[in-house]
Design a protein around this motif. Structure first.
Motif, PDB file in Angstrom:
ATOM      1  N   TYR A  20      17.089  10.630   6.067  1.00  0.00           N
ATOM      2  CA  TYR A  20      15.856  10.356   6.806  1.00  0.00           C
ATOM      3  C   TYR A  20      14.694  11.074   6.120  1.00  0.00           C
ATOM      4  CZ  TYR A  20      18.400   8.185  10.605  1.00  0.00           C
ATOM      5  OH  TYR A  20      19.157   7.327  11.352  1.00  0.00           O
ATOM      6  N   ASN A  52       3.693   8.132   5.050  1.00  0.00           N
ATOM      7  CA  ASN A  52       3.947   7.262   6.198  1.00  0.00           C
ATOM      8  C   ASN A  52       5.273   6.526   6.123  1.00  0.00           C
ATOM      9  OD1 ASN A  52       1.669   7.931   7.532  1.00  0.00           O
ATOM     10  ND2 ASN A  52       0.503   6.122   6.965  1.00  0.00           N
ATOM     11  N   LEU A  53       6.306   7.199   5.660  1.00  0.00           N
ATOM     12  CA  LEU A  53       7.630   6.577   5.749  1.00  0.00           C
ATOM     13  C   LEU A  53       7.992   6.459   7.222  1.00  0.00           C
ATOM     14  CD1 LEU A  53       9.844   8.128   2.951  1.00  0.00           C
ATOM     15  CD2 LEU A  53       8.363   6.128   2.896  1.00  0.00           C
ATOM     16  N   PHE A  54       8.724   5.401   7.576  1.00  0.00           N
ATOM     17  CA  PHE A  54       9.158   5.252   8.960  1.00  0.00           C
ATOM     18  C   PHE A  54      10.112   6.390   9.283  1.00  0.00           C
ATOM     19  CE2 PHE A  54       8.765   0.671   7.566  1.00  0.00           C
ATOM     20  CZ  PHE A  54       7.460   0.558   8.017  1.00  0.00           C
ATOM     21  N   LYS A  55       9.744   7.213  10.275  1.00  0.00           N
ATOM     22  CA  LYS A  55      10.524   8.426  10.515  1.00  0.00           C
ATOM     23  C   LYS A  55      11.864   8.122  11.167  1.00  0.00           C
ATOM     24  CE  LYS A  55       6.267  10.970  11.177  1.00  0.00           C
ATOM     25  NZ  LYS A  55       5.384  11.495  12.238  1.00  0.00           N
ATOM     26  N   ASN A  56      11.957   6.966  11.801  1.00  0.00           N
ATOM     27  CA  ASN A  56      13.214   6.636  12.476  1.00  0.00           C
ATOM     28  C   ASN A  56      14.110   5.752  11.615  1.00  0.00           C
ATOM     29  OD1 ASN A  56      11.260   4.623  12.769  1.00  0.00           O
ATOM     30  ND2 ASN A  56      12.336   3.710  14.499  1.00  0.00           N
ATOM     31  N   LYS A  57      13.797   5.660  10.313  1.00  0.00           N
ATOM     32  CA  LYS A  57      14.612   4.828   9.426  1.00  0.00           C
ATOM     33  C   LYS A  57      15.041   5.647   8.213  1.00  0.00           C
ATOM     34  CE  LYS A  57      13.652   1.108  11.818  1.00  0.00           C
ATOM     35  NZ  LYS A  57      14.678   0.388  12.549  1.00  0.00           N
ATOM     36  N   MET A  62       0.837  -1.195   0.000  1.00  0.00           N
ATOM     37  CA  MET A  62       0.000   0.000   0.000  1.00  0.00           C
ATOM     38  C   MET A  62       0.873   1.246   0.000  1.00  0.00           C
ATOM     39  SD  MET A  62      -3.181   0.779   2.450  1.00  0.00           S
ATOM     40  CE  MET A  62      -4.271   2.167   2.170  1.00  0.00           C
ATOM     41  N   ARG A 119       9.167   1.240  -1.536  1.00  0.00           N
ATOM     42  CA  ARG A 119       8.957   0.381  -0.371  1.00  0.00           C
ATOM     43  C   ARG A 119       7.855  -0.640  -0.637  1.00  0.00           C
ATOM     44  NH1 ARG A 119       7.105   3.010   5.336  1.00  0.00           N
ATOM     45  NH2 ARG A 119       5.206   3.474   4.189  1.00  0.00           N
ATOM     46  N   PHE A 155       0.529   5.273   0.856  1.00  0.00           N
ATOM     47  CA  PHE A 155      -0.388   6.138   1.600  1.00  0.00           C
ATOM     48  C   PHE A 155      -0.394   7.561   1.049  1.00  0.00           C
ATOM     49  CE2 PHE A 155       0.972   2.841   4.533  1.00  0.00           C
ATOM     50  CZ  PHE A 155      -0.175   2.516   5.237  1.00  0.00           C
ATOM     51  N   GLU A 209      13.197  -2.808   5.424  1.00  0.00           N
ATOM     52  CA  GLU A 209      12.541  -3.270   6.648  1.00  0.00           C
ATOM     53  C   GLU A 209      11.500  -4.375   6.372  1.00  0.00           C
ATOM     54  OE1 GLU A 209      12.738  -2.145  10.879  1.00  0.00           O
ATOM     55  OE2 GLU A 209      13.997  -1.948   9.130  1.00  0.00           O
ATOM     56  N   SER A 260      12.670  13.227   7.057  1.00  0.00           N
ATOM     57  CA  SER A 260      12.586  14.674   7.286  1.00  0.00           C
ATOM     58  C   SER A 260      13.522  15.453   6.372  1.00  0.00           C
ATOM     59  CB  SER A 260      12.921  14.988   8.745  1.00  0.00           C
ATOM     60  OG  SER A 260      14.290  14.725   8.985  1.00  0.00           O
TER      61      SER A 260
END
Ligand SMILES: Nc1ncnc2c1ncn2[C@@H]1O[C@H](COP(=O)(O)OP(=O)(O)OP(=O)(O)O)[C@@H](O)[C@H]1O
Ligand SMILES: [Mg+2]
Lengths: 247, 223, 236
Positions: free
Chosen positions: A137, A91-96, A85, A153, A87, A104, A139
């Motif tokens: 990252y 919704n990327l993993f912010k800590n990766k 999916m 992803r 989004f 992942e 951000s």
């Protein structure tokens, strides 16, 4: 048929959001779903991969029948591992990092080794022309770049179907094109896709079938030309003329 | 000369202060995580238990908590037939501080957990992770990062609270200072407490520096 | 093992000195607040020389235990007064009341914490609110008092409530310099009866009730303030 939904129903409190959806998707098909806000498009996608559980309905994916109202834990995982999916808000993993975001799912969803996952992830990043951003990252990336990584992803998992929920509607106008280009490339490679979108040009250009969705029901479907140029239903005509003013 | 003597005497209490700090912080964190977990349950009993504990501890001065741990815990344990009267005072000090700080830490963890974007969890499920991987790889690290500023404040608060263990007779840095000031029969008292203040300040500055380094490491992770 | 009779008899005696705890907390918070506002102005306006001194002061206070601060004032204030006397100022140096020392020490302590809290509330007001106010023709002062400060206050109250309650709990050590408040009374009664847990449990109940009452008062205050500021009705 790759995927078949029968009589999918979902109610929030007294709000009948999905009123019995039937949908069949062929392998390699690209389906564009259009429809007014609040009509239940997002809800349908979320029910298909069990982010929400339906009240009724059956799903047949690759010959496997699943009761959508009462899926087992294995069925949920199995389905999610055959689908991906993208989004609206990435919704990327912010800590990766970018690369980790892609690897992942390979490591922890598909039990691939770290090395293999990283190789595949690098290749997927390259396909969306962002290999140079692999250690960044979320951000540190623009919305368009984040969404293209979101697409990488999803596709790196080699899913049977990719679900897109308005993948470009959170983007600045000048970034929309790059994301649509990646989606088109994906379609050309034969990826089966269900795309909720307001991008009529994209639907016309890429979709094999356009579905007009309103009030939790499929009102009308057909080729892009049929639906856009010769809409049969009054509801569809109204919707198309309303958005025509915006574009 | 006088200053060096004050300094060396006070610093002899520093290891006890740091021991109290480190162990209390570890225990408080562990209890805090459990409490946060309880209060996030749907089960109303679990929730009520956690809320009640929090409500009680919030209104209790840390000093009183230490006294209650020191005088109360042995009696409580005697009820179930365990004699802990001979435990070292240090253990009671750690217990009292841990009980107090666990409640504050649990609040920090709980509110941080609740403010993680739910889309992050969904994205993890959608790429095929199971719930436990999604928790440990995505939710947990982000929760910790969000909780970091509060945890820093609580740790600094704990440094200061360790000075209260004098009430149960532990010779920490503060108690060493009062001892020294009593020995001197009232001379240099101001110097002693000013030096003491500076040592505490340095400990706190070191902690702040440490947290700044952590924040720098994760500056691009904007949770 | 646990003398509930003793606990029961001690309770009203301990309760009778609760006003000392509360009065000390309130006075120190008010004085601390005034000092905090000055600190915030100095630091936000970046006043030369004073701003870094204020920053250092805040860092120092926040980095040291209140009990140490209290003793620094306890031993330091008389020496300061002696020094001032030598410098020709007419100050009385003996018999400083303990309450005065406690109020001073706790005011300093509160000022640092409150100033940080005000600053963070100030920074959390959307800067565009100020700009918007100036754009529609308000003077900067008016924009501050009419737009920024009301929103700041709404952000600040919950933090302020926590600081005040922390201060109440922190006063549990002033018995050390001879003030008879809740903890002191509990200690006195304990040493007479050689029973500790009983009086400490009494004190615990009193502290918890006091903290609970003030927490509720602040919640009501916050709800009223929010109603006046944003015209929303949060439930209390
Ligand atoms: N978790 C939920 N709880 C209650 N109601 C919900 C929930 N999710 C969606 N709804 C309701 O379901 C209806 C359909 O929402 P949905 O998000 O599926 O619409 P949509 O077609 O995707 O609209 P949009 O184009 O704005 O994204 C709306 O009326 C919405 O309020
Ligand atoms: Mg939607």
């Amino acid at each position: 048929m790759l995927l078949e939904l029968k009589n999918l129903k979902k109610t929030f409190k007294n709000n009948h959001v999905l009123k019995g959806i039937d949908l069949a998707v062929k392998e390699g098909e690209v389906i564009a779903i259009i429809g007014p806000s609040g009509s239940g498009k997002t809800t349908m996608l979320r029910n298909i991969n069990f982010l929400e559980t339906a009240d009724a309905g059956t799903m047949t994916l690759r010959q496997k029948r699943i009761d959508m109202a009462a899926p087992t834990q294995e069925q949920v995982l199995w389905t999610r591992r055959h689908m991906a999916m993208v989004f609206q808000n990435y919704n990327l993993f912010k800590n990766k990092t970018a690369l980790e975001n892609i690897s992942e799912g390979l490591i922890f969803g598909q039990n691939k080794s770290k090395e293999e996952a990283e190789t595949l992830a690098s290749r997927a990043l390259d396909q969306v022309d962002l290999l140079d951003k692999k250690d960044f990252y979320p951000s540190q990336l623009s919305g368009g770049q984040q969404q293209r990584i979101g697409i990488a992803r999803a596709t790196v998992l080699n899913p049977d179907i990719v679900l897109f929920d308005e993948p470009t509607s959170a983007l600045d106008p000048e970034l929309v094109g790059t994301v649509l280009r990646d989606m088109k490339r994906l379609a050309e490679r034969g990826q089966t896709m269900i795309v909720v979108t307001h991008q009529m040009a994209f639907a016309r250009d890429v979709a094999d079938r356009v579905i007009f969705f309103a009030d939790g029901q499929i009102i009308e479907q057909g080729s892009a030309d049929d639906v856009f140029d010769h809409p049969q239903h009054e509801r569809t005509q109204r919707f198309l003329s309303a958005i025509a003013e915006d574009y | 000369m006088r200053l060096t003597k004050i300094m060396t005497t006070l610093l002899s209490g520093l290891p006890t202060t740091l021991t109290l700090l480190i162990f209390s912080f570890i225990f408080a964190s562990v209890i805090g995580v459990c409490l946060a977990w309880l209060s996030l349950r749907r089960n109303p009993v679990a929730k009520g238990l956690a809320r009640g504990y929090l409500g009680l501890v919030r209104g209790t001065p840390p000093l009183l908590m230490l006294l209650l741990a020191y005088y109360g815990l042995p009696k409580l344990f005697l009820l179930v037939g365990i004699d802990i009267n001979d435990w070292a005072k240090l253990l009671f000090g750690i217990a009292g501080l841990s009980i107090g700080w666990s409640a504050y830490l649990s609040e920090a963890f709980r509110s941080a957990y609740l403010s993680v974007d739910p889309g992050q969890y969904e994205a993890a499920l959608v790429v095929g992770m199971d719930a436990s991987h999604a928790f440990w790889r995505i939710l947990m690290p982000q929760t910790l990062l969000i909780a970091l500023p509060n945890v820093e404040n609580l740790l600094i608060g704990l440094v200061k609270a360790t000075s209260l263990v004098y009430v149960i007779g532990i010779m920490d840095m503060y108690n060493t200072a009062t001892d020294l000031s009593n020995q001197n029969q009232g001379v240099y008292q101001l110097e002693i407490f000013v030096v003491l203040a500076f040592i505490y300040w340095l400990v706190v500055l070191a902690i702040e520096w440490g947290f700044r380094q952590i924040r720098k490491d994760y500056q691009y992770v904007t949770v | 093992m646990f003398d509930s009779n003793f606990a029961l008899h001690s309770f009203p005696k301990i309760l009778s000195v609760a006003p000392t705890t509360i009065v000390l907390s309130i006075i120190a918070t008010i004085l601390g607040f005034i000092l905090a506002v000055l600190i915030v102005i100095v630091r936000e306006r970046n006043v030369k020389i004073l701003a870094p001194i204020a920053a250092l002061y805040v860092s120092f206070i926040r980095g040291t235990p209140i009990i140490v601060q209290m003793y620094v004032v306890y031993y330091g204030l008389p020496q300061l007064l002696v020094a001032l006397k030598h410098a020709g100022l007419d100050t009385s140096t003996n018999g400083l009341p303990a309450m005065l020392i406690a109020i001073l020490a706790y005011s300093f302590n509160a000022s640092a914490n409150i100033s940080e809290s005000i600053r963070s509330a100030y920074h959390s007001v959307d800067h565009r609110q100020y700009e918007a106010a100036v754009t529609v023709g308000m003077t900067p002062t008016r924009a501050m008092t009419r737009i920024v400060i009301p929103q700041l206050v709404a952000n600040f109250i919950p933090n302020f409530a926590n600081l005040f309650i922390d201060l109440i709990k922190d006063t549990a050590i002033v018995y050390n310099i001879g003030i008879v408040e809740i903890m002191a009374k509990a200690n006195i009664l304990s040493s007479i009866g050689f029973k500790y847990l009983e009086t400490y449990l009494d004190a615990l109940i009193i502290y918890i009730v006091i903290c609970w009452i003030f927490a509720k008062l602040f919640q009501v205050g916050e709800a009223i303030d929010r109603y006046h500021t944003f015209h929303t009705q949060d439930s209390i």
